[in-house]
Motif scaffolding. Structure first.
Motif, PDB file in Angstrom:
ATOM      1  N   GLY A  33       0.603  14.592  -7.668  1.00  0.00           N
ATOM      2  CA  GLY A  33       1.604  13.985  -6.796  1.00  0.00           C
ATOM      3  C   GLY A  33       1.759  12.517  -7.161  1.00  0.00           C
ATOM      4  O   GLY A  33       0.924  11.947  -7.860  1.00  0.00           O
ATOM      5  N   GLY A  34       2.807  11.933  -6.682  1.00  0.00           N
ATOM      6  CA  GLY A  34       3.075  10.530  -6.994  1.00  0.00           C
ATOM      7  C   GLY A  34       2.339   9.601  -6.045  1.00  0.00           C
ATOM      8  O   GLY A  34       1.729  10.047  -5.076  1.00  0.00           O
ATOM      9  N   PRO A  35       2.391   8.311  -6.322  1.00  0.00           N
ATOM     10  CA  PRO A  35       1.702   7.341  -5.464  1.00  0.00           C
ATOM     11  C   PRO A  35       2.383   7.217  -4.096  1.00  0.00           C
ATOM     12  O   PRO A  35       3.610   7.334  -4.009  1.00  0.00           O
ATOM     13  CB  PRO A  35       1.847   6.029  -6.236  1.00  0.00           C
ATOM     14  N   PRO A  36       1.606   6.939  -3.050  1.00  0.00           N
ATOM     15  CA  PRO A  36       2.244   6.649  -1.764  1.00  0.00           C
ATOM     16  C   PRO A  36       2.991   5.310  -1.843  1.00  0.00           C
ATOM     17  O   PRO A  36       2.732   4.499  -2.732  1.00  0.00           O
ATOM     18  CB  PRO A  36       1.069   6.561  -0.792  1.00  0.00           C
ATOM     19  N   ARG A  37       3.878   5.100  -0.902  1.00  0.00           N
ATOM     20  CA  ARG A  37       4.722   3.897  -0.933  1.00  0.00           C
ATOM     21  C   ARG A  37       3.896   2.606  -0.957  1.00  0.00           C
ATOM     22  O   ARG A  37       4.249   1.643  -1.639  1.00  0.00           O
ATOM     23  CB  ARG A  37       5.651   3.925   0.292  1.00  0.00           C
ATOM     24  N   THR A  38       2.789   2.603  -0.218  1.00  0.00           N
ATOM     25  CA  THR A  38       1.974   1.375  -0.181  1.00  0.00           C
ATOM     26  C   THR A  38       1.429   1.044  -1.572  1.00  0.00           C
ATOM     27  O   THR A  38       1.382  -0.118  -1.979  1.00  0.00           O
ATOM     28  CB  THR A  38       0.785   1.545   0.786  1.00  0.00           C
ATOM     29  N   GLU A  39       1.025   2.074  -2.317  1.00  0.00           N
ATOM     30  CA  GLU A  39       0.512   1.858  -3.675  1.00  0.00           C
ATOM     31  C   GLU A  39       1.640   1.394  -4.602  1.00  0.00           C
ATOM     32  O   GLU A  39       1.462   0.476  -5.403  1.00  0.00           O
ATOM     33  CB  GLU A  39      -0.108   3.168  -4.193  1.00  0.00           C
ATOM     34  N   LEU A  40       2.814   2.039  -4.459  1.00  0.00           N
ATOM     35  CA  LEU A  40       3.963   1.623  -5.271  1.00  0.00           C
ATOM     36  C   LEU A  40       4.290   0.155  -5.010  1.00  0.00           C
ATOM     37  O   LEU A  40       4.518  -0.620  -5.940  1.00  0.00           O
ATOM     38  CB  LEU A  40       5.181   2.465  -4.885  1.00  0.00           C
ATOM     39  N   ALA A  41       4.290  -0.215  -3.748  1.00  0.00           N
ATOM     40  CA  ALA A  41       4.616  -1.601  -3.383  1.00  0.00           C
ATOM     41  C   ALA A  41       3.583  -2.549  -3.987  1.00  0.00           C
ATOM     42  O   ALA A  41       3.937  -3.602  -4.537  1.00  0.00           O
ATOM     43  CB  ALA A  41       4.663  -1.741  -1.861  1.00  0.00           C
ATOM     44  N   ALA A  42       2.314  -2.172  -3.918  1.00  0.00           N
ATOM     45  CA  ALA A  42       1.267  -3.043  -4.466  1.00  0.00           C
ATOM     46  C   ALA A  42       1.439  -3.203  -5.973  1.00  0.00           C
ATOM     47  O   ALA A  42       1.301  -4.297  -6.519  1.00  0.00           O
ATOM     48  CB  ALA A  42      -0.107  -2.456  -4.144  1.00  0.00           C
ATOM     49  N   GLN A  43       1.779  -2.117  -6.649  1.00  0.00           N
ATOM     50  CA  GLN A  43       1.970  -2.190  -8.100  1.00  0.00           C
ATOM     51  C   GLN A  43       3.225  -2.975  -8.450  1.00  0.00           C
ATOM     52  O   GLN A  43       3.226  -3.778  -9.377  1.00  0.00           O
ATOM     53  CB  GLN A  43       2.059  -0.767  -8.683  1.00  0.00           C
ATOM     54  N   LEU A  44       4.293  -2.762  -7.692  1.00  0.00           N
ATOM     55  CA  LEU A  44       5.544  -3.462  -8.004  1.00  0.00           C
ATOM     56  C   LEU A  44       5.422  -4.966  -7.776  1.00  0.00           C
ATOM     57  O   LEU A  44       6.167  -5.751  -8.360  1.00  0.00           O
ATOM     58  CB  LEU A  44       6.701  -2.879  -7.179  1.00  0.00           C
ATOM     59  N   ALA A  45       4.489  -5.358  -6.966  1.00  0.00           N
ATOM     60  CA  ALA A  45       4.293  -6.794  -6.732  1.00  0.00           C
ATOM     61  C   ALA A  45       3.765  -7.495  -7.986  1.00  0.00           C
ATOM     62  O   ALA A  45       3.850  -8.703  -8.110  1.00  0.00           O
ATOM     63  CB  ALA A  45       3.318  -6.994  -5.572  1.00  0.00           C
ATOM     64  N   ARG A  46       3.233  -6.713  -8.955  1.00  0.00           N
ATOM     65  CA  ARG A  46       2.584  -7.385 -10.089  1.00  0.00           C
ATOM     66  C   ARG A  46       3.135  -6.981 -11.459  1.00  0.00           C
ATOM     67  O   ARG A  46       2.851  -7.638 -12.445  1.00  0.00           O
ATOM     68  CB  ARG A  46       1.065  -7.119 -10.056  1.00  0.00           C
ATOM     69  N   VAL A  47       3.960  -5.902 -11.537  1.00  0.00           N
ATOM     70  CA  VAL A  47       4.312  -5.405 -12.867  1.00  0.00           C
ATOM     71  C   VAL A  47       5.680  -5.897 -13.369  1.00  0.00           C
ATOM     72  O   VAL A  47       6.541  -6.307 -12.598  1.00  0.00           O
ATOM     73  CB  VAL A  47       4.291  -3.853 -12.937  1.00  0.00           C
ATOM     74  N   ASP A  48       5.824  -5.796 -14.707  1.00  0.00           N
ATOM     75  CA  ASP A  48       7.094  -6.160 -15.363  1.00  0.00           C
ATOM     76  C   ASP A  48       7.981  -4.932 -15.565  1.00  0.00           C
ATOM     77  O   ASP A  48       9.189  -5.061 -15.722  1.00  0.00           O
ATOM     78  CB  ASP A  48       6.796  -6.762 -16.739  1.00  0.00           C
ATOM     79  N   GLY A  49       7.348  -3.760 -15.617  1.00  0.00           N
ATOM     80  CA  GLY A  49       8.118  -2.547 -15.866  1.00  0.00           C
ATOM     81  C   GLY A  49       7.592  -1.393 -15.041  1.00  0.00           C
ATOM     82  O   GLY A  49       6.383  -1.278 -14.809  1.00  0.00           O
ATOM     83  N   LEU A  50       8.523  -0.540 -14.593  1.00  0.00           N
ATOM     84  CA  LEU A  50       8.134   0.650 -13.821  1.00  0.00           C
ATOM     85  C   LEU A  50       8.646   1.891 -14.538  1.00  0.00           C
ATOM     86  O   LEU A  50       9.832   1.986 -14.874  1.00  0.00           O
ATOM     87  CB  LEU A  50       8.751   0.594 -12.424  1.00  0.00           C
ATOM     88  N   LEU A  51       7.746   2.832 -14.777  1.00  0.00           N
ATOM     89  CA  LEU A  51       8.114   4.136 -15.327  1.00  0.00           C
ATOM     90  C   LEU A  51       7.936   5.142 -14.189  1.00  0.00           C
ATOM     91  O   LEU A  51       6.816   5.338 -13.714  1.00  0.00           O
ATOM     92  CB  LEU A  51       7.175   4.463 -16.488  1.00  0.00           C
ATOM     93  N   CYS A  52       9.052   5.730 -13.733  1.00  0.00           N
ATOM     94  CA  CYS A  52       8.934   6.582 -12.542  1.00  0.00           C
ATOM     95  C   CYS A  52       9.500   7.972 -12.792  1.00  0.00           C
ATOM     96  O   CYS A  52      10.082   8.249 -13.839  1.00  0.00           O
ATOM     97  CB  CYS A  52       9.614   5.918 -11.350  1.00  0.00           C
ATOM     98  N   LEU A  53       9.320   8.825 -11.801  1.00  0.00           N
ATOM     99  CA  LEU A  53       9.790  10.211 -11.848  1.00  0.00           C
ATOM    100  C   LEU A  53      10.804  10.411 -10.719  1.00  0.00           C
ATOM    101  O   LEU A  53      10.923   9.553  -9.824  1.00  0.00           O
ATOM    102  CB  LEU A  53       8.612  11.175 -11.672  1.00  0.00           C
ATOM    103  N   LEU A  54      11.466  11.555 -10.722  1.00  0.00           N
ATOM    104  CA  LEU A  54      12.489  11.761  -9.685  1.00  0.00           C
ATOM    105  C   LEU A  54      11.895  11.965  -8.295  1.00  0.00           C
ATOM    106  O   LEU A  54      12.621  11.962  -7.300  1.00  0.00           O
ATOM    107  CB  LEU A  54      13.423  12.921 -10.070  1.00  0.00           C
ATOM    108  N   THR A  55      10.583  12.105  -8.222  1.00  0.00           N
ATOM    109  CA  THR A  55       9.932  12.252  -6.920  1.00  0.00           C
ATOM    110  C   THR A  55       9.572  10.902  -6.284  1.00  0.00           C
ATOM    111  O   THR A  55       9.081  10.872  -5.158  1.00  0.00           O
ATOM    112  CB  THR A  55       8.649  13.077  -7.102  1.00  0.00           C
ATOM    113  N   ASP A  56       9.796   9.808  -6.994  1.00  0.00           N
ATOM    114  CA  ASP A  56       9.495   8.478  -6.438  1.00  0.00           C
ATOM    115  C   ASP A  56      10.760   7.879  -5.848  1.00  0.00           C
ATOM    116  O   ASP A  56      11.778   7.803  -6.537  1.00  0.00           O
ATOM    117  CB  ASP A  56       8.987   7.541  -7.539  1.00  0.00           C
TER     118      ASP A  56
END
Ligand code: GLV
Length: 325
Positions: A33-56
């Motif tokens: 399964g994909g990351p929960p929203r809180t994890e996504l938010a934490a990662q997006l706060a620090r990354v330059d690029g996001l590779l995601c799936l249609l379930t995100d």
């Protein structure tokens, strides 16, 4: 200079990840399964690029809290899970994977048409359950289905996948009708209005994107205008169809069958009334799921990501504003 930081919400098949790891520091959500929203938010706060799936679900709120984000790359052709307008407003190009999955998804569409029309899952169950006994060795009236060859097929949407389906149907000797919101004309396909398509087609197949305008396109009213005994196939997005109304039409016999690779909510709930019907063939959103195509999607998703990180034009960019930047 330090390599850019990338978060991947899931692993991809093939060698694409290895190439990405040569150019970026990659953190990958381990799943299942994909990351929960809180994890996504934490990662997006620090990354330059996001590779995601249609379930995100990549919404405006998440994008607003991603100060360094230079590119979003989805390993999918559909982008109804990404707020494209919000990304554009933030100057973030969004990559997707058109083209490479066209033929594979068209193959699956034909598989659903044939499986629904010829009752393949019912036939499979008949044999496996032990119902095929000597007294019923061959019966003239057993498991009768409908022909695809020579049928009238209505395609809703004539983008690359719709056109690939039309090419296949030519080989089946079908009359192919098509309706698009833009009125696009395609050789070998008769352009008709949506009501005319629904009234005439023995098979209706959906090939349009899910947008606020197309959500619920086949609602109870439109389903009721389909030709009696028609078959509906959906390998696009579940939200295009009112599932409750579809289940009612299939249960009362006004529609003969349906082949569904997608659902409004995925995974589909076991209580969904469509699953209780023998005349519904289902699959878990596998339209592009061939080994070769999933590798090609992963390759393109990584190429898009690497281009965005380097501030180059994306090979397949969904925001028209940045497409040729
Ligand atoms: C699959 O549904 C995709 O959008 O790639």
């Amino acid at each position: 200079m330090e390599n850019p930081q990338v978060f991947a919400t899931g692993a991809l098949p093939g060698q694409a990840f290895a190439r990405l790891a040569e150019a970026a520091q990659v953190a990958c959500w381990p799943g299942p399964g994909g990351p929960p929203r809180t994890e996504l938010a934490a990662q997006l706060a620090r990354v330059d690029g996001l590779l995601c799936l249609l379930t995100d679900s990549i919404d405006a709120g998440l994008l607003a809290a991603a100060p360094r984000l230079r590119v979003v790359s989805s390993c999918s052709v559909g982008l109804d899970h990404v707020d494209l307008a919000a990304a554009t407003a933030r100057g973030i190009p969004v990559g997707h994977t058109p083209g490479v999955l066209t033929e594979t998804t068209a193959d699956l569409t034909l598989a659903l048409m044939l499986a629904a029309a010829r009752r393949i899952p019912e036939a499979d169950g008949f044999v496996r359950s032990g119902a095929w006994v000597p007294e019923r060795r061959w019966e003239p009236g057993m498991l009768l289905g409908r022909d695809l060859h020579g049928a009238t097929v209505g395609l809703i949407g004539l983008g690359a996948i719709g056109q690939a389906v039309a090419r296949r149907l030519a080989g089946f000797g079908c009359r192919v009708l098509g309706w698009t919101r833009s009125g696009r004309a395609v050789p070998g396909v008769e352009s008709v209005a949506l009501p005319a398509l629904l009234a005439a087609a023995d098979f209706v197949s959906l090939h349009i994107a899910l947008t606020p305008e197309t959500r619920g396109l086949l609602d109870a009213g439109r389903l009721a205008t389909m030709k009696p005994g028609a078959i509906l196939v959906n390998a696009a997005r579940g939200g295009l169809v009112d599932e409750g109304a579809l289940a009612a039409c299939l249960a009362n016999g006004s529609l003969a069958a349906a082949g569904l690779d997608v659902f409004a909510d995925e995974p589909v709930a076991p209580t969904n009334p469509l699953l209780a019907l023998d005349n519904v063939v289902v699959a878990p959103h596998i339209g592009s799921a061939s080994i070769r195509t999933r590798e090609r999607m992963a390759d393109l998703a990584v190429e898009n990501l690497l281009a965005g990180l380097a501030r180059r034009p994306l090979p397949a960019c969904a925001n028209p504003e940045f497409a040729s930047r």
